[in-house]
Enzyme design. Structure first.
Site, short mmCIF file in Angstrom:
data_model
loop_
_atom_site.label_atom_id
_atom_site.label_comp_id
_atom_site.label_asym_id
_atom_site.label_seq_id
_atom_site.Cartn_x
_atom_site.Cartn_y
_atom_site.Cartn_z
N SER A 26 -4.88 -1.12 -0.59
CA SER A 26 -4.62 -1.17 0.33
C SER A 26 -5.52 -1.49 1.94
O SER A 26 -6.33 -1.80 1.64
CB SER A 26 -3.99 0.60 1.19
OG SER A 26 -5.23 1.22 0.72
N LEU A 27 -5.35 -1.51 2.98
CA LEU A 27 -5.98 -1.49 3.99
C LEU A 27 -6.57 -1.27 4.86
O LEU A 27 -5.94 -0.10 5.06
CB LEU A 27 -5.16 -3.33 4.55
CG LEU A 27 -4.65 -4.90 3.66
CD1 LEU A 27 -4.33 -5.77 4.51
CD2 LEU A 27 -6.42 -5.25 3.31
N LYS B 186 1.40 -9.56 9.61
CA LYS B 186 1.26 -8.54 8.18
C LYS B 186 2.46 -8.03 8.25
O LYS B 186 3.75 -7.42 9.20
CB LYS B 186 0.76 -7.14 8.72
CG LYS B 186 0.91 -6.40 7.53
CD LYS B 186 -0.45 -4.91 8.44
CE LYS B 186 -0.37 -3.60 6.88
NZ LYS B 186 0.51 -3.03 6.99
#
Length: 675
Positions: free
Chosen positions: A84-85, A118
């Site tokens: 994930s970020l 995103k």
């Protein structure tokens, strides 16, 4: 030339022409022919393949739809984890990210960045071998997802064969590409209109619709849902090396994979922030939902030098949008009863559009939360989608009060069964303790039939309500006594639907210990804890006989969970229920150990919760993380690894930011739990 050879040549020509037009439509957004002309080519190919079935190949455009429904999803391991970020909520945090990058890279030169919208969809990985699509999986926990290959093949935006004729290098022998499957706003609105007309529950937002559509056991359902996809990166690659993120996106596009055309190379971090502001200003006009901008170091070599932390790469950050807010009125406050008897107040709102989604209700969590915010019936309030997903009431507009507002009070009797409502000293919630409460029975049935439990397809909310309201089903064990004849007496339940449900219930008899334990709905026992217990004890009898100490010896099971399990099996009513289910013919196969390090994210971490969670109580959330090996603390310090921030989190979040601690919003928290 013989007819078969002519047909073969025409079939190949049609396939190539259809792939070409798919590329123009989905990748370049420049269609050259009308939909009618495209349909004509497709129908001609279908007719030829029907005449010469031996010439059908797996990569033919006609092979996107038609596979039989599966009974369950198989695991899809990721060779390289899908991390994930890290999130940024302010310019200062983005600039701090850039400072850390420059510090690690030293004096290697100016750093440019790739800024990409995103997407608010479902993360997927596609595997192509020698240019042909051979596998597709969801992100899952980052290490193992669900195999959705058959469903992915029904999405027209996903090429079955990589397109090598548009310039650039040929596809490598094996490549795993990563992206997001999404549903655009127009198709989402159309889907919900059709579901409303059919009396089916509406999807809350396009992301849920996309996730629910891709994760269907029947590929034909996925095919009918108008899903799209954008791709943004690669995982495993053999025999090919990319130099920059910009080159990666361009090469993916040339191979026929759609990439977001709004992505931009930014020479500096200041340019990336300007791009964010530009996208944020125009986000509501986009045909699809986004929830921020991902900023990545453009150089692949420098990405590799920067490396990864335990859960996220050091070379990328997600700059999230502030939640959408809108003003509306509280029409009423209703109380819902869950399967454990918890009463939850829910605000019924004048419909209002928040970030492209119509919001009609918002959870108020509990009586304390209602009193803290002083929310009253007929109040004017500000509503937002927390994490741009979960609707919540942010604040009351006090100056708009007229004096006619009504103070909410939790009822003293259960709205479902009329039993006395109690609030236990250690809890923030009110409960109905009547085990025969219809609302609890309905919720228990839905949980028992859910995909991660007994996986009974066709047992939806409406049929459950009819079965309970008519006294046909009073317990989950009654499901196994249902007949086609009984179901056919229900309105709108035709013969085929009745037979399908009875067959689905019959199939559920072959289960495993982990799914069965989860299906029972034991307090604090989620699907992961159920698997831990199944792997340690092996049989249901062993779990039933286990002491608190024996249960606590399982890595990931704490005292709260252990006492809850012992208490459950100590109650005569629960023992009778289990025996009834076993007598109905349930067979439990051995549970295989989990594949991959599914607890790597939580194990050994110190976690702090702050703010109200809409999906569960904080005590339940703490139990879930503890069951995965985490230690839960009440205060933020330098020893804290993760802060989970719910609604109105207070000062703990700011302290966590100052200390550089990972912060998860509720959506990210649930994703990390695999929920």
């Amino acid at each position: 030339m013989p007819d078969r050879e002519k047909a073969h040549a025409r079939i190949e020509a049609l396939r190539e022409e259809i792939r070409h037009h798919n590329y123009l439509y989905y990748v370049l957004d420049r269609p050259e022919i009308s939909d009618e002309a495209y349909d004509g080519l497709f129908r001609e190919l279908v007719r030829l393949e029907e005449s010469y079935p031996a010439l059908i190949t797996p990569d033919s455009p006609t092979q996107r739809v038609g596979a039989a429904p599966a009974e369950k999803f198989l695991p899809f391991p990721h060779t390289i984890p899908m991390l994930s970020l890290e999130n940024a909520m302010s310019e200062a945090e983005v600039f701090e990210f850039a400072r850390r990058v420059r510090k690690i890279l030293g004096d290697r030169g100016d750093v440019d960045f790739m800024a990409e919208p995103k997407m608010d969809g479902l993360a997927v990985e596609l595997v192509y071998e020698n240019g042909e699509l051979t596998g597709a999986g969801t992100r899952g926990d980052g290490y193992v997802g669900e195999d959705v290959t058959r469903n992915a093949k029904t999405i027209r935006a996903i090429p079955l064969k990589l397109y090598a004729g548009a310039g650039g290098a040929s596809p490598p022998a094996r490549i795993a590409v990563r992206g997001e499957v999404y549903m655009d706003r127009k198709d989402f609105a159309a889907l919900n209109r059709s579901r409303e007309q059919a009396g089916e529950p509406l999807f809350a937002n396009p992301r849920n619709a996309a996730a629910g559509s891709l994760r269907q056991l029947d590929p034909s359902v996925t095919a009918a849902r108008s899903l799209k996809a954008f791709f943004y990166g690669v995982g495993e690659v053999s025999g090919y090396r990319f130099k920059t993120q910009a080159q990666t996106l361009e090469q993916l596009r040339r191979w026929g994979l759609p990439v977001n055309p709004l992505s931009r190379v930014c020479p500096s971090i200041e340019d990336a922030v300007s791009f964010y502001n530009e996208i944020a200003a125009g986000r509501d006009a986009l045909p699809f939902e986004i929830d921020g901008v991902v900023v990545k170091v453009n150089s692949i070599e420098w990405q590799e030098m920067l490396g990864e932390k335990s859960r996220s790469p050091r070379w990328a950050i997600a700059y999230k949008f502030s939640p959408h807010q809108a003003r509306t009125r509280v029409l009423d406050i209703k109380v819902q009863v869950g399967r454990t008897g918890v009463l939850t107040p829910v605000a019924e709102l004048e419909p209002v559009t928040v970030g492209g989604v119509t919001v009609r209700r918002a959870t108020l969590h509990n009586q304390d939360e209602v009193e803290r915010k002083d929310i009253r019936v007929r109040d004017q309030v500000m509503v937002r989608r927390a994490g741009d997903v979960i609707p919540e009431v942010v604040e009351v507009i006090g100056e708009a009060r007229t004096g006619g507002e009504e103070v909410f009070q939790m009822p003293g009797q259960c709205p479902s069964c009329g039993s006395e409502v109690v609030r236990l000293p250690e809890e923030a919630v009110h409960r109905c303790l009547n085990r025969n409460c219809p609302a609890q029975i309905k919720a228990s049935l839905r949980h028992f039939a859910s995909r991660d439990a007994m996986n009974i397809e066709g047992l939806g909310k409406n049929i459950v309500s009819m079965l309970v309201d008519r006294g046909i089903v009073e317990s989950v064990s009654d499901l196994y006594r249902l007949s086609v004849e009984t179901l056919e007496q229900l309105p709108g339940f035709a013969g085929k639907s009745s037979r399908n449900l009875v067959e689905s219930i019959e199939r559920s008899k072959k289960t495993n210990l982990a799914d069965f334990l989860y299906a029972l709905g034991i307090y604090h026992v989620g699907s992961h804890v159920a698997r831990l217990l199944a792997e340690r004890f092996g049989t249901l009898d062993a779990v039933r006989r286990a002491s608190v100490e024996e249960l606590m010896s399982v890595n990931g099971v704490g005292e709260v969970v252990a006492r809850s399990v012992v208490h459950y099996f100590s109650l005569p009513a629960n023992r009778t229920l289990v025996e009834s289910l076993l007598s109905a013919g349930l067979e439990m196969a051995a549970t295989e150990p989990e594949a991959g390090p599914v607890d790597a994210f939580w194990n050994g971490k110190t976690v702090v919760f702050t703010g109200a969670l809409s999906s569960m109580t904080r005590s339940n959330a703490a139990a879930l993380t503890a069951s995965r090996g985490a230690r839960v603390s009440d205060s933020v310090s330098r020893k804290t690894d993760i802060v989970v921030a719910g609604a109105d989190p207070g000062s703990k979040v700011e302290k966590a930011r100052q200390l550089g601690i990972t912060i998860l919003d509720e959506r990210e928290f649930l994703e990390r739990l695999g929920m």
